[in-house]
Write a protein that holds these residues in place. Structure first.
Motif, PDB file in Angstrom:
ATOM      1  N   VAL A 208       0.867  -1.167   0.000  1.00 56.59           N
ATOM      2  CA  VAL A 208       0.000   0.000   0.000  1.00 56.59           C
ATOM      3  C   VAL A 208       0.909   1.225   0.000  1.00 56.59           C
ATOM      4  O   VAL A 208       1.582   1.505   0.987  1.00 56.59           O
ATOM      5  CB  VAL A 208      -0.942   0.020   1.214  1.00 56.59           C
ATOM      6  CG1 VAL A 208      -1.835   1.261   1.169  1.00 56.59           C
ATOM      7  CG2 VAL A 208      -1.790  -1.248   1.266  1.00 56.59           C
ATOM      8  N   THR A 210       1.493   5.249  -0.223  1.00 55.35           N
ATOM      9  CA  THR A 210       0.911   6.578  -0.074  1.00 55.35           C
ATOM     10  C   THR A 210       1.779   7.530  -0.881  1.00 55.35           C
ATOM     11  O   THR A 210       2.841   7.965  -0.418  1.00 55.35           O
ATOM     12  CB  THR A 210       0.842   7.007   1.401  1.00 55.35           C
ATOM     13  OG1 THR A 210       0.097   6.041   2.152  1.00 55.35           O
ATOM     14  CG2 THR A 210       0.170   8.363   1.536  1.00 55.35           C
ATOM     15  N   ASP A 220      -3.358   7.004  -1.849  1.00 53.97           N
ATOM     16  CA  ASP A 220      -3.080   5.594  -1.597  1.00 53.97           C
ATOM     17  C   ASP A 220      -3.235   4.760  -2.869  1.00 53.97           C
ATOM     18  O   ASP A 220      -4.203   4.916  -3.620  1.00 53.97           O
ATOM     19  CB  ASP A 220      -4.011   5.040  -0.510  1.00 53.97           C
ATOM     20  CG  ASP A 220      -3.680   5.609   0.866  1.00 53.97           C
ATOM     21  OD1 ASP A 220      -2.563   6.127   1.039  1.00 53.97           O
ATOM     22  OD2 ASP A 220      -4.545   5.543   1.763  1.00 53.97           O
TER      23      ASP A 220
END
Length: 235
Positions: A208, A210, A220
């Motif tokens: 994940v 960002t 994200d």
């Protein structure tokens, strides 16, 4: 013959004409400058998107090329750097390489980085490359340069493993051994390098990202990888 039909422009008329032409020139320049700036911004955005796509493709390629070595783990996430033991790109007989992914924060900002070791052929070399990958993640001056590539601006990132039909944090509970500093007794007895301990390869890996604001793509972004031998909707 009327002499007035042959008279030229007066000084005032010339000044008015020159003033009008100067205004047109300024407006034309601003228009061209705006078009140039827009084209440069579009190119920069396209380059950012392409760099991110290439980075994600390389991430998947590293995982697809995981090396199956007896009593050795092919990947590890310790909260600072994600390391992968994979087949060397290109010639299958070239050996193995250690690829590492990490987030670097320095004067240039926060970026997602990739590092790769030279080809290795022995367990001692693997252990050494594994340690260098971790040292690189802690200090950009260690084993950097031509071995590293900046992918994209990154605020933060997380890694999850898919095991027992669930996504879990590799650093929690039963997977904590992946970030331990001492090998399991069985691994030590078998002579396995301390940095690469025996552990089952997860069925899947999720990242994940960002992404930094102000880029072509921000916020994200989640990317899943499933071990090819698993298949069956674990994404």
């Amino acid at each position: 013959m009327d002499r007035r039909s042959h008279r030229g422009f007066t000084l005032v008329e010339l000044m008015v004409a020159l003033f009008a032409l100067s205004i047109l020139a300024v407006l034309s320049w601003r228009g061209l400058d705006g078009m140039t700036r827009a084209r440069e911004q579009t190119r920069a955005r396209a380059d950012e998107v392409q760099a991110l796509q290439v980075g994600l493709a390389q991430w998947a390629a590293d995982l697809d090329a995981l090396a199956a070595v007896p009593q050795m783990s092919s990947l590890e996430w310790n909260g600072r750097v994600f390391r992968v033991l994979r087949q060397a790109p290109g010639d299958p007989g070239a050996g193995l390489v250690v690829a590492a992914w990490s987030r670097r924060v320095d004067a240039g900002g926060s970026r997602w980085m990739r590092w790769q070791s030279p080809p290795v052929t022995t367990r001692g070399q693997v252990d050494d490359a594994w340690r260098k990958a971790d040292a690189w993640a802690q200090n950009s001056s260690v084993e950097g340069g031509v071995n590293e590539v900046a992918v994209t601006g990154l605020v933060d990132w997380q890694v999850f493993y898919y095991r027992s039909d669930a996504w879990t944090n590799p650093l929690s509970s039963d997977t904590m051994q992946a970030g331990a500093t001492t090998p399991a007794p069985a691994a030590a007895a078998a002579g396995v390098p301390a940095a690469v301990r025996a552990a089952a390869t997860p069925d899947g890996v999720r990242i994940v990202l960002t992404l930094a604001p102000g880029q072509a793509i921000s916020g994200d972004l989640t990317r899943d990888w499933v071990r090819p031998t698993v298949g069956g909707g674990k994404s």
